[in-house]
Design a protein around this motif. Structure first.
Motif, PDB file in Angstrom:
ATOM      1  N   UNK B  52       0.805  -1.229   0.000  1.00 35.42           N
ATOM      2  CA  UNK B  52       0.000   0.000   0.000  1.00 35.42           C
ATOM      3  C   UNK B  52       0.835   1.275   0.000  1.00 35.42           C
ATOM      4  N   UNK B  53       2.156   1.147  -0.133  1.00 37.84           N
ATOM      5  CA  UNK B  53       3.063   2.313  -0.028  1.00 37.84           C
ATOM      6  C   UNK B  53       2.785   3.089   1.243  1.00 37.84           C
ATOM      7  N   UNK B  54       2.683   2.371   2.341  1.00 35.72           N
ATOM      8  CA  UNK B  54       2.313   2.989   3.610  1.00 35.72           C
ATOM      9  C   UNK B  54       3.500   2.861   4.574  1.00 35.72           C
ATOM     10  N   UNK B  55       4.259   3.942   4.685  1.00 37.54           N
ATOM     11  CA  UNK B  55       5.504   3.908   5.455  1.00 37.54           C
ATOM     12  C   UNK B  55       5.557   5.026   6.494  1.00 37.54           C
ATOM     13  N   UNK B  56       6.265   4.760   7.608  1.00 44.51           N
ATOM     14  CA  UNK B  56       6.648   5.835   8.523  1.00 44.51           C
ATOM     15  C   UNK B  56       8.029   6.333   8.134  1.00 44.51           C
ATOM     16  N   UNK B  57       8.216   7.627   8.297  1.00 45.45           N
ATOM     17  CA  UNK B  57       9.514   8.240   8.009  1.00 45.45           C
ATOM     18  C   UNK B  57      10.324   8.282   9.305  1.00 45.45           C
ATOM     19  N   UNK B  58      11.254   7.376   9.423  1.00 43.82           N
ATOM     20  CA  UNK B  58      11.972   7.211  10.697  1.00 43.82           C
ATOM     21  C   UNK B  58      12.935   8.373  10.959  1.00 43.82           C
ATOM     22  N   UNK B  59      13.331   9.077   9.914  1.00 41.71           N
ATOM     23  CA  UNK B  59      14.207  10.251  10.116  1.00 41.71           C
ATOM     24  C   UNK B  59      13.512  11.352  10.920  1.00 41.71           C
ATOM     25  N   UNK B  60      12.186  11.324  10.957  1.00 37.01           N
ATOM     26  CA  UNK B  60      11.432  12.325  11.717  1.00 37.01           C
ATOM     27  C   UNK B  60      11.421  12.032  13.222  1.00 37.01           C
ATOM     28  N   UNK B  61      11.873  10.848  13.581  1.00 36.85           N
ATOM     29  CA  UNK B  61      11.820  10.459  14.998  1.00 36.85           C
ATOM     30  C   UNK B  61      13.049  10.962  15.752  1.00 36.85           C
ATOM     31  N   UNK B  62      12.864  11.231  17.038  1.00 38.46           N
ATOM     32  CA  UNK B  62      14.008  11.564  17.889  1.00 38.46           C
ATOM     33  C   UNK B  62      14.800  10.293  18.198  1.00 38.46           C
ATOM     34  N   UNK B  63      16.099  10.425  18.175  1.00 39.16           N
ATOM     35  CA  UNK B  63      16.967   9.275  18.440  1.00 39.16           C
ATOM     36  C   UNK B  63      16.722   8.715  19.849  1.00 39.16           C
ATOM     37  N   UNK B  64      16.479   9.605  20.816  1.00 34.45           N
ATOM     38  CA  UNK B  64      16.245   9.148  22.201  1.00 34.45           C
ATOM     39  C   UNK B  64      14.987   8.280  22.268  1.00 34.45           C
ATOM     40  N   UNK B  65      13.996   8.652  21.478  1.00 32.47           N
ATOM     41  CA  UNK B  65      12.754   7.886  21.486  1.00 32.47           C
ATOM     42  C   UNK B  65      12.974   6.530  20.811  1.00 32.47           C
TER      43      UNK B  65
END
Lengths: 414, 414
Positions: B52-65
């Motif tokens: 479904x081309x349904x992805x989270x963009x992991x670069x948007x996440x904080x490294x600590x999280x």
């Protein structure tokens, strides 16, 4: 009565908790220090052990091992569910108890249990008084149900509440992982009072808890339940429900009685399904989704690895205070907690008349319960949150808890 | 292939575990460090998310999280149970996957799951190779069932095993507390392999475990089971049994199929009782004692608060190693463990051909299983004990675990 010299006896009674042994550790370790206490006994299986003169000799135990009781779940010297007769109708058991107490010169008696046990303790106390037998009798509270009267809370509740909240948070992550419709119904202990189920609201507070919470204080309506489940399902695709085992319909019937199939086994014992399972079957017949029932069962009351530090320390101190009070001359009382403040959390230990705790049930205030299964008010959160703080658990050996291993040396019968 | 430049994609698949997110943390944090990796994506609900081309963009996440994922149970980006078609019969899904990979320039693909998932991963890998699409494909193992082939063990097993052993020890204390006859039957997950039920032997080793242990590797005989239960009951007055949900009778039938009542709900779904419950009903009809069934259910695979440190670290490192290997040019492999020694415990990370892990089941060696439900041999203890060592869990806030809270920013569809 002051200056009594003689043996001390502890009995554990009712359903075990994670911290009932912490209270035992408090009683035993403090009793071993007291000069007026000549022997320290543990009644094997509570009242039954006394009636049978069946005691462990606690002086034979190593102090280090007794310390480990603080983090050992359940009732190390054996528990009992035994309802004594009304002494006004038949006092034979009380006469027998008195005989045993005299024979072993037991002058300090501590009974650790819930409201049934406090009732027992109260009756014994009154009978001894009437019989002019000098013995200081102190009740030590414990119950995961938290339904003991007159005390702010009871040891055992907080650790079970911490288990319920933590486990529901973990379940939240598991039960929402697929993109398919799922309904998870979790059953929490508490036959008449909903305190333990209310702890689900602590997980809700973290937005990682159940969507719906049902306590026995509010009559349960199946049709309304379907409506609420549908609402959440339509919105989120997943529903997590926490229900008390003790919820009842308007006509006073438990869910398995009302909707389950009553079967009896070959020995005539009723076999009733669990509340969550019966509800899950009803939901599965009404709503097209994967439905799963989970019962916390004995796990919620024995999970010492997840005990609250506040709870362990209070349970231990309750035992210590009971002994100190008894030696100082107090009798016919139960150790209780009076809350001074919630933030910062502060309690005072108080000595409550045993009759206040005996056989009465303290339920969750109705005004703390939100309508439509929505959960609990902030008042409940403020009440419960301080109780579940901190960790206290057995050290690990081989990656597994090192629980107390008592020698369990029996007292030679006189 | 070396020197590939493009996006990396991780999918989580199958039943969650306490540590599948630890592997995700390893993949994500390592991928974010790699220069050749331009984007880091998380597929929402595994293969379905890719289709479904349904992805989270992991670069948007904080490294600590992302670090907190190490101790967050279940599958943070959503899991899936989805069996892909055989590409020889119908390759339309594979063609679609290839289209999506090309569109997002995905050159590194990591799939975290059990043997079904490794089969999926293997088929995708082979299809890409055939299609001459340069993408390094690495499987990351996980399963509480521990049935993945060719690797000494799999992440997820040890934490679930630690839960089973610890909880059974606690239950031992609870279920033996009264002086009445009691039989407790505990159901452990594992549909075909008995690894997780075998962990009950770790509690047995501490003399605080079940009396009887039944694995699916050995055909289950109800009459013989009654004999064994009776023997223990006569001797001790209490019996604790650990059974795998997957035990089958000689004719290949699961217990609920063979002895349960098959009911279907209003939507035609089969409603089968659990193995422990059906056995408990059988026992209650045969033996006069209080009988209780307990199902560990989802609790055993989501109890991150009781995770093994060895497991968490190995799961995390598996993710890191997968990325490092892929960037170094490795493809068509699964990260596996080779045991160098058990005492002291030492493993080597190895890269195994995906086809070895795909769709095959590694069962418990029959010679490790004692007859008559007696438990496991020392070989099993030596194998399992090093895996459950140490603790690793989320820090507490308000007395409750602080799990990762990802922002979950979706990648804009191209």
């Amino acid at each position: 009565m002051k200056n009594l010299v003689g043996a001390a006896l502890l009995g554990q009674s009712g359903g075990p908790t994670s911290v009932i042994n912490a209270s035992a550790a408090g009683v035993f370790l403090e009793a071993l220090k007291q000069e007026n206490i000549t022997e320290v006994y543990g009644a094997i299986h509570g009242i039954k052990g006394i009636l049978n003169e069946d005691f462990y000799d606690i002086k034979q135990e190593d102090v280090e091992e007794l310390m480990l009781l603080k983090n050992t779940p359940s009732s190390a010297i054996g528990s009992v569910r035994y309802k004594m007769k009304d002494p006004k109708k038949d006092d034979s058991e009380y006469v027998r108890l008195l005989e045993v107490f005299k024979k072993y010169n037991i002058r300090y008696f501590f009974y650790n249990g819930g409201n049934d046990s406090m009732d027992t303790c109260n009756k014994i106390s009154k009978f001894f008084k009437k019989s002019e037998y000098a013995c200081n009798v102190i009740g030590v509270p414990k119950t995961i149900d938290n339904d003991l009267n007159a005390t702010d809370h009871s040891p055992g509740y907080a650790s079970a509440a911490k288990y319920v909240a933590t486990t529901l948070m973990e379940l939240y992550h598991d039960a929402t992982v697929y993109d398919t419709k799922m309904i998870t119904i979790v059953e929490v202990m508490g036959r008449n009072a909903g305190w333990l189920t209310a702890a689900a609201a602590l997980a809700q507070m973290k937005n990682q808890g159940p969507d719906l919470i049902y306590l026995p204080e509010i009559p349960f309506d199946l049709e309304d339940f379907f409506v609420q489940v549908h609402k959440v399902l339509d919105k989120k695709g997943k529903v997590i429900v926490a229900v008390s085992e003790g919820i009842k319909t308007e006509d006073g019937k438990y869910i398995p009685e009302k909707y389950g199939e009553l079967k009896t086994d070959a020995f005539g014992h009723a076999q009733l399904g669990g509340t969550a399972q019966v509800l899950a079957n009803e939901v599965a017949n009404r709503i097209d989704a994967k439905v799963r029932a989970i019962e916390f069962s004995l796990l919620q009351r024995s999970a010492a690895h997840l005990a609250s530090k506040v709870d362990v320390e209070e349970a231990f101190k309750s035992g210590v205070k009971a002994v100190k009070a008894a030696v100082a001359g107090t009798t016919d009382k139960m150790v209780g907690f009076k809350r001074v403040s919630s933030n910062p959390y502060k309690i005072k230990y108080v000595m409550l008349p045993l009759r206040l705790a005996a056989n009465t049930e303290q339920k969750v205030p109705l005004e703390w319960i939100l309508p439509d299964g929505k959960g609990m008010t902030q008042e409940y959160i403020d009440y419960a949150l301080p109780l579940i703080q901190g960790e206290s658990k057995a050290k690990l050996v081989d990656g597994l808890p090192r629980f107390a291993q008592l020698k369990k040396v029996r007292v030679v019968k006189k």
